[in-house]
Scaffold this motif. Structure first.
Motif, PDB file in Angstrom:
ATOM      1  N   ILE A 444       0.837  -1.204   0.000  1.00 31.28           N
ATOM      2  CA  ILE A 444       0.000   0.000   0.000  1.00 31.28           C
ATOM      3  C   ILE A 444       0.870   1.252   0.000  1.00 31.28           C
ATOM      4  N   ALA A 445       1.924   1.250   0.816  1.00 29.15           N
ATOM      5  CA  ALA A 445       2.810   2.415   0.888  1.00 29.15           C
ATOM      6  C   ALA A 445       3.490   2.662  -0.453  1.00 29.15           C
ATOM      7  N   GLY A 446       3.949   1.575  -1.104  1.00 29.48           N
ATOM      8  CA  GLY A 446       4.664   1.724  -2.364  1.00 29.48           C
ATOM      9  C   GLY A 446       3.779   2.133  -3.519  1.00 29.48           C
ATOM     10  N   ALA A 447       2.584   1.539  -3.614  1.00 31.37           N
ATOM     11  CA  ALA A 447       1.715   1.778  -4.768  1.00 31.37           C
ATOM     12  C   ALA A 447       0.906   3.061  -4.651  1.00 31.37           C
ATOM     13  N   LEU A 448       0.410   3.357  -3.448  1.00 32.06           N
ATOM     14  CA  LEU A 448      -0.501   4.497  -3.278  1.00 32.06           C
ATOM     15  C   LEU A 448       0.131   5.705  -2.605  1.00 32.06           C
ATOM     16  N   PHE A 449       1.229   5.470  -1.855  1.00 29.40           N
ATOM     17  CA  PHE A 449       1.871   6.573  -1.140  1.00 29.40           C
ATOM     18  C   PHE A 449       3.378   6.596  -1.448  1.00 29.40           C
ATOM     19  N   PRO A 450       3.762   6.672  -2.716  1.00 30.49           N
ATOM     20  CA  PRO A 450       5.194   6.627  -3.051  1.00 30.49           C
ATOM     21  C   PRO A 450       5.961   7.777  -2.398  1.00 30.49           C
ATOM     22  N   GLY A 451       7.079   7.420  -1.764  1.00 27.16           N
ATOM     23  CA  GLY A 451       7.915   8.433  -1.124  1.00 27.16           C
ATOM     24  C   GLY A 451       7.431   8.867   0.240  1.00 27.16           C
ATOM     25  N   SER A 452       6.284   8.319   0.714  1.00 24.17           N
ATOM     26  CA  SER A 452       5.762   8.724   2.021  1.00 24.17           C
ATOM     27  C   SER A 452       6.623   8.163   3.148  1.00 24.17           C
ATOM     28  N   VAL A 453       6.816   8.975   4.194  1.00 26.66           N
ATOM     29  CA  VAL A 453       7.613   8.523   5.337  1.00 26.66           C
ATOM     30  C   VAL A 453       6.738   8.117   6.518  1.00 26.66           C
ATOM     31  N   TRP A 454       5.430   8.346   6.429  1.00 32.55           N
ATOM     32  CA  TRP A 454       4.582   8.137   7.604  1.00 32.55           C
ATOM     33  C   TRP A 454       3.704   6.883   7.536  1.00 32.55           C
ATOM     34  N   VAL A 455       3.432   6.357   6.356  1.00 31.75           N
ATOM     35  CA  VAL A 455       2.467   5.255   6.233  1.00 31.75           C
ATOM     36  C   VAL A 455       2.938   4.010   6.969  1.00 31.75           C
ATOM     37  N   ALA A 456       4.171   3.571   6.716  1.00 34.33           N
ATOM     38  CA  ALA A 456       4.661   2.340   7.349  1.00 34.33           C
ATOM     39  C   ALA A 456       4.756   2.474   8.874  1.00 34.33           C
ATOM     40  N   PRO A 457       5.403   3.534   9.415  1.00 38.38           N
ATOM     41  CA  PRO A 457       5.447   3.648  10.884  1.00 38.38           C
ATOM     42  C   PRO A 457       4.066   3.793  11.512  1.00 38.38           C
ATOM     43  N   SER A 458       3.130   4.447  10.786  1.00 38.54           N
ATOM     44  CA  SER A 458       1.795   4.648  11.367  1.00 38.54           C
ATOM     45  C   SER A 458       1.101   3.326  11.631  1.00 38.54           C
ATOM     46  N   ALA A 459       1.436   2.282  10.850  1.00 35.24           N
ATOM     47  CA  ALA A 459       0.812   0.970  11.048  1.00 35.24           C
ATOM     48  C   ALA A 459       1.111   0.441  12.446  1.00 35.24           C
ATOM     49  N   TYR A 460       2.365   0.609  12.903  1.00 40.66           N
ATOM     50  CA  TYR A 460       2.739   0.134  14.241  1.00 40.66           C
ATOM     51  C   TYR A 460       2.001   0.926  15.313  1.00 40.66           C
ATOM     52  N   PHE A 461       1.955   2.245  15.166  1.00 38.28           N
ATOM     53  CA  PHE A 461       1.332   3.074  16.198  1.00 38.28           C
ATOM     54  C   PHE A 461      -0.189   2.932  16.209  1.00 38.28           C
ATOM     55  N   ILE A 462      -0.779   2.622  15.058  1.00 43.52           N
ATOM     56  CA  ILE A 462      -2.220   2.318  15.028  1.00 43.52           C
ATOM     57  C   ILE A 462      -2.479   1.058  15.836  1.00 43.52           C
ATOM     58  N   GLY A 463      -1.590   0.058  15.709  1.00 43.33           N
ATOM     59  CA  GLY A 463      -1.735  -1.177  16.489  1.00 43.33           C
ATOM     60  C   GLY A 463      -1.638  -0.924  17.978  1.00 43.33           C
ATOM     61  N   VAL A 464      -0.631  -0.156  18.411  1.00 43.47           N
ATOM     62  CA  VAL A 464      -0.460   0.145  19.843  1.00 43.47           C
ATOM     63  C   VAL A 464      -1.647   0.944  20.361  1.00 43.47           C
ATOM     64  N   THR A 465      -2.089   1.959  19.583  1.00 42.63           N
ATOM     65  CA  THR A 465      -3.238   2.777  20.001  1.00 42.63           C
ATOM     66  C   THR A 465      -4.497   1.925  20.116  1.00 42.63           C
ATOM     67  N   SER A 466      -4.680   1.000  19.195  1.00 39.86           N
ATOM     68  CA  SER A 466      -5.860   0.114  19.240  1.00 39.86           C
ATOM     69  C   SER A 466      -5.842  -0.758  20.482  1.00 39.86           C
ATOM     70  N   ILE A 467      -4.654  -1.192  20.893  1.00 38.58           N
ATOM     71  CA  ILE A 467      -4.531  -2.002  22.113  1.00 38.58           C
ATOM     72  C   ILE A 467      -4.907  -1.174  23.334  1.00 38.58           C
ATOM     73  N   ILE A 468      -4.443   0.065  23.375  1.00 34.04           N
ATOM     74  CA  ILE A 468      -4.752   0.942  24.516  1.00 34.04           C
ATOM     75  C   ILE A 468      -6.247   1.237  24.569  1.00 34.04           C
ATOM     76  N   ILE A 469      -6.834   1.584  23.421  1.00 32.11           N
ATOM     77  CA  ILE A 469      -8.279   1.862  23.381  1.00 32.11           C
ATOM     78  C   ILE A 469      -9.066   0.625  23.802  1.00 32.11           C
ATOM     79  N   SER A 470      -8.680  -0.528  23.275  1.00 27.44           N
ATOM     80  CA  SER A 470      -9.366  -1.779  23.626  1.00 27.44           C
ATOM     81  C   SER A 470      -9.204  -2.081  25.108  1.00 27.44           C
ATOM     82  N   GLY A 471      -8.001  -1.822  25.647  1.00 29.59           N
ATOM     83  CA  GLY A 471      -7.760  -2.063  27.068  1.00 29.59           C
ATOM     84  C   GLY A 471      -8.692  -1.253  27.934  1.00 29.59           C
ATOM     85  N   ILE A 472      -8.854   0.029  27.588  1.00 30.42           N
ATOM     86  CA  ILE A 472      -9.742   0.904  28.370  1.00 30.42           C
ATOM     87  C   ILE A 472     -11.183   0.415  28.279  1.00 30.42           C
TER      88      ILE A 472
END
Length: 715
Positions: A444-472
């Protein structure tokens, strides 16, 4: 006759590094019989008749955790020929507690005094000869990260195993306790003669339930032992377990004082200075976020992208695919066979293998972070965060493991004693992007967001945020309410990772992914090719008229509110249940990533025609958070123990993923001028519902649910 050598030691003592040094690449991984905790073993280099067994890291042989139960049962029942007890010499007093217990088992033992390079750097001096005499076993200095002393330890262990010289318990207990233990041992031998009587005498004195269950002594014998224990407790005015623990540490303290000369402290150590910054209350999270951002950015967007680009653009597009096509044309093979090989096998499996370089880069960085000691700090840092939302830092350990694969991450949840926390961790572990999801992120990052620096790292932080939201949210429900379990861990000293250990770790993770690509994904790609190439009458047709298309078109409207309501994206998301990598191989088969367009360019535009940037990001988020692959669902079922909880877990994951993806797409559409529609209103209502669940008062747990079994009690 094969020799078995067991590696035993505390967590973070360098045990895995030594295991890698001793076995090299001749390792194999499985599960302990009857338990879903990873078992590692391998052949000693240059000794095919010597097997090294890497036992889980433990602090003692008391049955408080699953790891302790596994290690103890292995030593008692499997009877290894010799134990190599690996001790972190930079924290020797804490590590020797386990050593004293191992000596009581009567198994031949060598003590590997590891991390001696750190001790020397501090200026401390350990009298190896005196320490060996006090422990009555050979002590070898090692620095496993530099492969120093490892060979000598292995050779000494083999020699000791051949002599069958058993270890002897240390004389560490007071006269009153020693007398009580002698009487208990005599009762054990009279009632049921057996090995390890010294060890069992202490365990019965401590009222160890597992030992009582294993020995199954007669009622009269147990009554006598109870009377002896109670008499000693009355004399010493304390409970038996506390007496044993106190006297062990008293004896260890004397041994350390007599054998180690510590340099006068001149201030903080290097590790302490680093930790002042890395674990700082205000800086810890930004630093962790920066480290993870950099790791994903380099792995997916820069170094990894360059290597993957070469693999896709040159290796597959210019060499493998044209070569295979020319070979098939020269052989005059049938059209269906050409399609199977080019579109099904090369297109499907090749689409996955092209992303392997990015995975190896990611695994390389993860291995460095784990080996240097930083990941242990991350668990400590995240405990502060998780505890505020009702989770223990112990829950972060499975999440760290889950970055490689969700299956062992889910299995690792068995180390969490609190039943509610354990179930919650199982339900949320797969939110962390595992290696199988990395190709989706890269695609997805390569085909739709070429040259983007935020798409790949955001995947990890979306996962962590989802865990925190789910925990609450989950902690405020009746089934998960209650205080989180306490989290205590020892932080290892920072050290420079060993190149060999890092490369072995990287290869082990990468190899398992390649193996999956050659088996599960291979079969899945052929199946997808068949379903996308034939109609219900088994006539070869255009993809849009295939069996897969007809099924996808029925289900596609369900995903239309998320922005990807075409049948290709729908079937890709569904095939992701087989293995998450299959999403990429599905697109590879359907869009022909292994082939080239008529003008010679890659067929990335076909993927771009199916998505906008907004719908592509929604697709990415949904597949990151929704129900995991079948293997992970199987692990959830095994850990949950019943089908009902498995359905709850999978249902929650899918509903949560759908909700987040819908909110992202509909609000994104609204704020980019897409207008206000019915599903925009639904997205707003979902946000309000989520805010209510986040901020409502927690439900008080019912009295009937207060008693919870620990994972050990479930065994």
């Amino acid at each position: 006759m094969n020799l078995k050598i067991a590696l035993v030691g505390n967590p973070n003592c360098g045990k895995t590094t030594m295991f890698n040094a001793l076995t090299g690449s001749s390792q194999y991984v499985g599960n302990w019989p009857g338990v879903t905790v990873e078992k590692k073993s391998g052949k000693l280099k240059n000794h095919n008749d010597v097997e090294i067994i890497d036992l889980p890291g433990i602090y003692s042989l008391s049955p408080y955790t699953l790891e302790e139960v596994i290690s103890r049962n292995y030593l008692l029942n499997e009877k290894p020929d010799v134990i190599i007890n690996i001790v972190d010499s930079s924290n020797i007093e804490r590590n020797l507690y386990l050593t004293t217990q191992l000596l009581e088992m009567g198994i031949p033992m060598i003590l590997a005094l590891n991390m001696t390079d750190i001790v020397r750097k501090r200026g401390d001096i350990i009298n190896i000869k005196d320490l060996s005499e006090r422990l009555d076993c050979d002590v070898i200095e090692t620095a496993a990260v530099k492969s120093e002393g490892c060979t000598e330890v292995a050779e000494k262990a083999i020699a000791l195993a051949k002599t069958r010289h058993k270890s002897k318990p240390l004389r560490i207990f007071s006269a009153e306790v020693t007398e009580a233990l002698k009487q208990i041992e005599a009762i054990i031998k009279a009632d049921k003669p057996m090995e390890h009587s010294d060890f069992y005498a202490i365990k019965l004195f401590e009222r160890d339930e597992k030992a009582i269950e294993q020995l199954n002594l007669s009622e009269s014998a147990m009554q006598k032992i109870t009377a002896i224990t109670e008499t000693c407790e009355e004399t010493m005015d304390d409970d038996s377990e506390s007496i044993v623990t106190y006297e062990r540490y008293q004896s260890i303290g004397r041994i350390v004082a007599d054998t180690i000369k510590k340099k006068a402290s001149t201030g903080m150590t290097t590790s302490d200075k680093i930790d002042r910054v890395v674990t700082n209350r205000f800086l810890a999270l930004p630093i962790f976020a920066g480290v993870m951002f950099l790791m994903y950015f380099v792995s997916v967007s820069t170094v990894g992208a360059w290597v993957t680009g070469w693999a896709n653009d040159v290796l597959f597009a210019q060499i493998i695919t044209p070569g295979a096509e020319n070979l098939l044309l020269s052989l005059g093979t049938a059209e269906w066979l050409n399609s199977l090989i080019l579109n099904g096998i090369i297109g499907g499996v090749g689409a996955i293998l092209g992303f392997v370089p990015q995975m190896f880069v990611l695994f390389f960085f993860l291995a460095i972070l784990e080996d240097c000691g930083y990941m242990a700090r991350v668990a400590f840092i995240m405990d502060r965060v998780f505890r505020k939302f009702g989770l223990s830092g112990k829950s972060f350990i499975p999440l760290l493991i889950g970055t490689g694969c969700s299956v062992p991450g889910i299995m690792a949840s068995r180390t969490i004693e609190n039943e509610r926390d354990r179930k919650m961790t199982i339900m949320t572990t797969s939110f962390i992007p595992c290696s199988a999801k990395l190709p989706i992120i890269a695609l997805i990052a390569g085909a739709l967001f070429p040259g983007s620096v935020w798409v790949a790292p955001s995947a990890y932080f979306i996962g962590v945020t989802s865990i925190i939201i789910s925990g609450i949210i989950l902690k405020k429900t009746r089934g998960f309410s209650g205080d989180p379990a306490p989290f205590i861990m020892e932080l290892p000293t920072y050290h420079v990772p060993g190149a060999k250990g890092v490369l072995i770790h990287m290869w082990e993770r990468g190899k398992s992914f390649i193996k999956k690509a050659g088996t599960i994904i291979f079969v899945a790609s052929i199946t997808i090719w068949f379903l996308s190439s034939f109609n219900w009458t088994l006539t070869m047709v255009d993809t849009s008229n295939s069996i897969l298309a007809s099924i996808g078109k029925i289900i596609a409207p369900v995903f239309a509110p998320l922005g990807f309501g075409n049948w290709e994206s729908t079937v890709a998301a569904i095939t992701g249940l087989i293995a998450k990598e299959t999403i990429v191989s599905t697109f590879g088969v359907l869009f022909g990533f292994a082939a080239v367009a008529a003008d010679g360019s890659e067929i990335w535009p076909l993927l771009q025609q199916s998505f906008t940037q907004l719908s592509a990001f929604s697709f990415l988020v949904f597949n990151l958070l929704c129900a995991p692959c079948f293997a992970a669902i199987g692990a959830i079922h095994q850990e949950m123990g019943n089908g009902k909880w498995t359905l709850i877990a999978v249902g929650y994951q899918t509903a949560f993923a759908y909700t987040i993806a819908l909110i992202i797409y509909q609000l994104g559409l609204f704020f980019t001028g897409g207008g206000f529609g019915f599903f925009t209103a639904v997205a707003i209502l979902l946000i309000l519902a989520m805010l209510y669940l986040l901020f409502r008062k927690p439900v008080v747990p019912s009295k009937t649910n207060k008693k919870q079994l620990t994972p050990v009690e479930e065994l």
